[in-house]
Scaffold this active site. Structure first.
Site, PDB file in Angstrom:
ATOM      1  N   GLU A  85     -37.475 -50.066  22.056  1.00  0.00           N
ATOM      2  CA  GLU A  85     -38.316 -49.001  23.045  1.00  0.00           C
ATOM      3  C   GLU A  85     -38.734 -49.621  24.256  1.00  0.00           C
ATOM      4  O   GLU A  85     -39.562 -48.802  25.024  1.00  0.00           O
ATOM      5  CB  GLU A  85     -39.629 -49.025  21.610  1.00  0.00           C
ATOM      6  CG  GLU A  85     -39.689 -48.383  20.423  1.00  0.00           C
ATOM      7  CD  GLU A  85     -39.650 -47.566  20.544  1.00  0.00           C
ATOM      8  OE1 GLU A  85     -39.547 -46.110  21.849  1.00  0.00           O
ATOM      9  OE2 GLU A  85     -39.377 -46.611  18.398  1.00  0.00           O
ATOM     10  N   ARG A 124     -38.438 -46.514  27.321  1.00  0.00           N
ATOM     11  CA  ARG A 124     -39.664 -46.443  28.124  1.00  0.00           C
ATOM     12  C   ARG A 124     -39.880 -46.523  29.602  1.00  0.00           C
ATOM     13  O   ARG A 124     -40.537 -45.874  30.308  1.00  0.00           O
ATOM     14  CB  ARG A 124     -40.576 -46.264  27.304  1.00  0.00           C
ATOM     15  CG  ARG A 124     -40.527 -45.535  25.512  1.00  0.00           C
ATOM     16  CD  ARG A 124     -41.935 -45.607  24.741  1.00  0.00           C
ATOM     17  NE  ARG A 124     -41.428 -45.627  22.777  1.00  0.00           N
ATOM     18  CZ  ARG A 124     -41.935 -44.911  22.433  1.00  0.00           C
ATOM     19  NH1 ARG A 124     -43.303 -44.094  22.682  1.00  0.00           N
ATOM     20  NH2 ARG A 124     -41.384 -44.132  21.562  1.00  0.00           N
ATOM     21  N   ASP A 139     -29.560 -42.000  15.294  1.00  0.00           N
ATOM     22  CA  ASP A 139     -29.219 -41.496  17.089  1.00  0.00           C
ATOM     23  C   ASP A 139     -28.940 -41.700  18.013  1.00  0.00           C
ATOM     24  O   ASP A 139     -27.264 -41.283  18.780  1.00  0.00           O
ATOM     25  CB  ASP A 139     -30.469 -40.744  17.049  1.00  0.00           C
ATOM     26  CG  ASP A 139     -31.401 -41.618  17.104  1.00  0.00           C
ATOM     27  OD1 ASP A 139     -31.235 -42.551  17.141  1.00  0.00           O
ATOM     28  OD2 ASP A 139     -32.394 -41.451  17.464  1.00  0.00           O
ATOM     29  N   GLU A 145     -36.780 -33.873  21.170  1.00  0.00           N
ATOM     30  CA  GLU A 145     -35.612 -33.580  21.175  1.00  0.00           C
ATOM     31  C   GLU A 145     -34.661 -31.945  21.302  1.00  0.00           C
ATOM     32  O   GLU A 145     -33.643 -32.029  21.650  1.00  0.00           O
ATOM     33  CB  GLU A 145     -34.435 -34.053  19.325  1.00  0.00           C
ATOM     34  CG  GLU A 145     -34.602 -35.337  19.717  1.00  0.00           C
ATOM     35  CD  GLU A 145     -36.423 -36.146  19.237  1.00  0.00           C
ATOM     36  OE1 GLU A 145     -36.441 -35.489  19.352  1.00  0.00           O
ATOM     37  OE2 GLU A 145     -36.035 -37.494  19.378  1.00  0.00           O
ATOM     38  N   THR A 153     -32.039 -41.766  27.002  1.00  0.00           N
ATOM     39  CA  THR A 153     -33.083 -41.109  25.805  1.00  0.00           C
ATOM     40  C   THR A 153     -34.392 -41.235  26.252  1.00  0.00           C
ATOM     41  O   THR A 153     -34.588 -40.576  25.271  1.00  0.00           O
ATOM     42  CB  THR A 153     -32.115 -42.500  24.494  1.00  0.00           C
ATOM     43  OG1 THR A 153     -32.622 -41.226  23.027  1.00  0.00           O
ATOM     44  CG2 THR A 153     -33.140 -43.226  23.931  1.00  0.00           C
TER      45      THR A 153
HETATM   46  C1  DMJ Z   1     -37.868 -41.162  21.947  1.00  0.00           C
HETATM   47  O1  DMJ Z   1     -38.147 -42.285  22.300  1.00  0.00           O
HETATM   48  C2  DMJ Z   1     -36.178 -41.069  22.108  1.00  0.00           C
HETATM   49  O2  DMJ Z   1     -36.293 -39.914  22.019  1.00  0.00           O
HETATM   50  C3  DMJ Z   1     -35.290 -41.761  21.166  1.00  0.00           C
HETATM   51  O3  DMJ Z   1     -34.225 -41.577  21.189  1.00  0.00           O
HETATM   52  C4  DMJ Z   1     -36.153 -40.950  20.252  1.00  0.00           C
HETATM   53  N1  DMJ Z   1     -37.198 -40.935  19.379  1.00  0.00           N
HETATM   54  C5  DMJ Z   1     -38.374 -40.609  20.688  1.00  0.00           C
HETATM   55  C6  DMJ Z   1     -38.382 -38.807  20.545  1.00  0.00           C
HETATM   56  O4  DMJ Z   1     -38.069 -37.977  19.036  1.00  0.00           O
END
Ligand code: DMJ
Length: 631
Positions: free
Chosen positions: A221, A225, A365, A534, A621
């Site tokens: 995370e 982020r 994912d 997403e 992501t």
């Molecule tokens: C985000 O932190 C990122 O996109 C991650 O890959 C998946 N979850 C959240 C958004 O839903």
């Protein structure tokens, strides 16, 4: 449950014959061989001999009948001095070679329907002011971002997240002011100078202290982020010869220095582990790391750090970040998989996968997403051979199509199910909203960020790419229908799909006029919506690649529902408890990714396609764009 109806080439109906050139010789011989003469003469040996003689005669006729005008002009055009006699012999030779050469496999072409897609969609796009309308819609997204930021700034500045209903801040991600860093590059892209100024001065004054003082954070995370946000801000504010989108704010090196300090601490997750698989948790203040209570790391988490660590190495000149990150992928390559699919847990103690649960939702994912994105990031550099990532991706996508994709009943939506007890067990028709990243990834993997039109014109798409693109379009529709099937027009966190083996009544989304109300089942525990990105992420990528305006229209519908049901008057937007009820009860949390991802993708979807082109930038992501560097 039968696994006999996976998504495959069968569902795409590509008629390969259409793309194959047949020579005149082939046409004649095939006609002869399939004619009555074949049936009548083929039964006796004299007949066979006569038939062959005839074919041979015809072939000789074709070979010796030269078109001199064509030959001469051919020669002149190529600037070759020719001697007619010699040329004739050469021509015969060429014709002989042509006889035995296989007809070329022509590249797939756009169908006439696809070519006119921009002009016939509801007639609207012929209007001169269509782009103006999208600009106005884009402005609405910008206003939504300003409203979200104003709530955060008023009630939660410096906290990780805003609780918009309580008007409080909360530290759910370790206390690094995650919303500030996640939101910064969105504000830069939107040209919101005041927000850039506020966010960047908070980062300049506070973030390094926080990093030095704070305790436990999650490696993944924090990387996607905070580190990802800092790296994008660095590039978008002019670092690395990047853009200068930010008129206000500190020098780019400030972001780079903080990024390095943070990443040096995060590296302890790799260096403390007995294997190349990093621990999941890091204690920032003393640069120590440990595994989660169950001793395991999530597969997606250990494989979703590399875009960020690679870029940091590239701009800092220190290879250690990239080296540690890439060791993970190189190790994952060696592990046994099921048709490229992997279990969602891995042990940093043994380096092996743990359990059998396979899914593309939570914990699985972005493993698949980063295989192709890291390959896109590195393929043009001279740092090594990364083809293995592309191979792993392609194998995995074949596995997805073969093992996980099915169609719902009665209206045939494609969905991606799960294998909770492994490849030999049943397929659960459960699909997390998180899986809706997949259509965007599939489309990106197919054209490598180019428009489909350009990729086809330049003969770059294989039939597998087209197959993946078709699946991307089918799954994007499903993800959109997960929104439109509910009373609020917003998707639940998890949907189940009605199949011949699974149905539960009384669990529909509440929108009785949806064509898919009987296909999508929403259990009580799964009815919340966390403002996730997403689906709009995939709409953005699909729009950029196919240029089909329906993706913009779908995005607009989703945005309107967010506006209607999640906006909090005093500032901010709230996640919801139940998307099937109107009005939906609010959950009182604005996730950082609403500003970092959801609103950024909507803004880019409605805007000019030349901004952040997908063949020049790779989005991590968490939607932080990083430039693709070439050697
Ligand atoms: C985000 O932190 C990122 O996109 C991650 O890959 C998946 N979850 C959240 C958004 O839903």
């Amino acid at each position: 449950m039968s696994k006999s109806l996976p998504y495959s080439m069968k569902d795409v109906h590509y008629d390969n014959a259409k793309f194959r050139h047949r020579s005149l010789f082939k046409v004649i011989t095939q006609t002869l061989l399939t004619s009555n003469m074949r049936r009548e003469c083929g039964s006796c040996s004299t007949g066979k001999f006569l038939g062959l003689l005839m074919i041979f005669g015809l072939a000789c006729l074709m070979l010796t009948h030269t078109n001199k005008a064509h030959s001469v002009s051919d020669g002149l055009a190529k600037g070759i001095a020719t001697n007619e006699e010699h040329k004739e012999v050469t021509d015969i030779g060429i014709r002989f070679k042509k006889l035995f050469r296989r007809a070329p496999r022509l590249p797939p072409r756009l169908s006439p329907d696809e070519k006119i897609i921009h002009h016939n969609f509801t007639g609207k796009l012929n209007e001169p002011n269509v782009e103006e309308q999208w600009k106005a819609r884009q402005q609405n997204v910008k206003d939504a971002f300003t409203h979200a930021w104003s709530g955060y700034k008023k009630f939660a500045m410096g906290y990780d997240e805003l609780m918009p209903v309580s008007r409080l801040g909360v530290d759910g991600l370790g206390g690094l002011g995650a919303t500030v860093v996640d939101a910064l590059d969105t504000a830069m892209i939107m040209g919101l100078d005041d927000v850039v100024s506020e966010a960047s001065s908070w980062i300049e004054s506070h973030l390094l202290d926080r990093i030095r003082q704070k305790g436990q954070v999650n490696l993944f995370e924090t990387t996607i982020r905070v580190l990802g946000g800092l790296l994008s801000a660095y590039h978008l504010s002019g670092g690395d010869q990047g853009m200068t989108l930010a008129q206000k704010g500190p020098k780019p090196t400030i972001y780079l220095d903080i990024a390095k300090n943070l990443a040096d601490r995060l590296l302890s997750a790799f260096t403390s582990s007995p294997t190349t698989i990093p621990f999941s948790d890091v204690v920032l203040r003393d640069s120590s790391a440990h595994s989660a209570p169950d001793g395991l790391s999530s597969t997606s988490e250990v494989s979703t750090l590399q875009l960020e660590f690679n870029y940091l190495s590239a701009i800092s000149g220190d290879p250690k970040y990239s080296t540690e990150g890439m060791k993970v992928l190189a190790h994952l390559k060696t592990l046994p998989k099921t048709e490229g699919l992997v279990p969602i847990y891995i042990s940093p103690h043994s380096g092996e996968f743990s359990g059998e649960n396979i899914r593309l939702g939570s914990r699985g994912d972005s493993y698949y997403e980063y295989l192709i994105k890291v390959w896109l990031q590195l393929r043009d550099t001279q740092d090594g051979n990364f083809t293995y990532l592309h191979d792993m991706y392609e194998e995995a996508m074949r596995g997805v199509k073969h093992m996980l994709v099915q169609k719902s009943t009665p209206s045939e939506l494609f969905f991606v199910g799960e294998l909770p007890v492994g490849p030999k067990g049943y397929l659960s028709p459960k699909m997390d909203h998180l899986v809706c990243f997949l259509p965007g990834t599939l489309a990106l993997g197919a054209t490598k960020g180019l428009t489909k039109e350009k990729a086809m014109k330049d003969n770059l798409l294989t039939f597998e790419d087209l197959d993946n693109l078709k699946l991307a379009e089918d799954l994007t529709k499903t993800c959109f229908e997960m929104y439109s099937v509910t009373s609020t027009g917003l998707a639940p966190e998890i949907a189940y799909f009605h199949t011949k083996d699974y149905f539960e009544s009384g669990l529909d989304g509440g929108n009785k006029s949806s064509e898919y109300v009987n296909d999508i089942i929403i259990k009580h525990a799964d009815r919340h919506n966390l403002l996730r990105p997403e689906t709009v992420e995939s709409l953005f990528v699909l729009y950029r690649i196919t240029q089909d305006p329906k993706y913009r229209e779908w995005g607009w519908q989703i945005f309107e529902s967010f506006e209607k049901y999640t906006k909090v008057e005093s500032g901010g937007y709230s996640s919801l408890d139940d998307v099937t009820t109107v009005p939906p009860p609010k959950r009182d949390k604005m996730e950082t990714f609403f500003l970092g991802e959801t609103l950024k993708y909507l803004y880019l979807l409605f805007g000019d396609s030349s901004v952040m082109p997908l063949d020049k930038f790779v989005f991590n992501t968490e939607a932080h764009p990083l430039p693709i560097k070439s050697s």
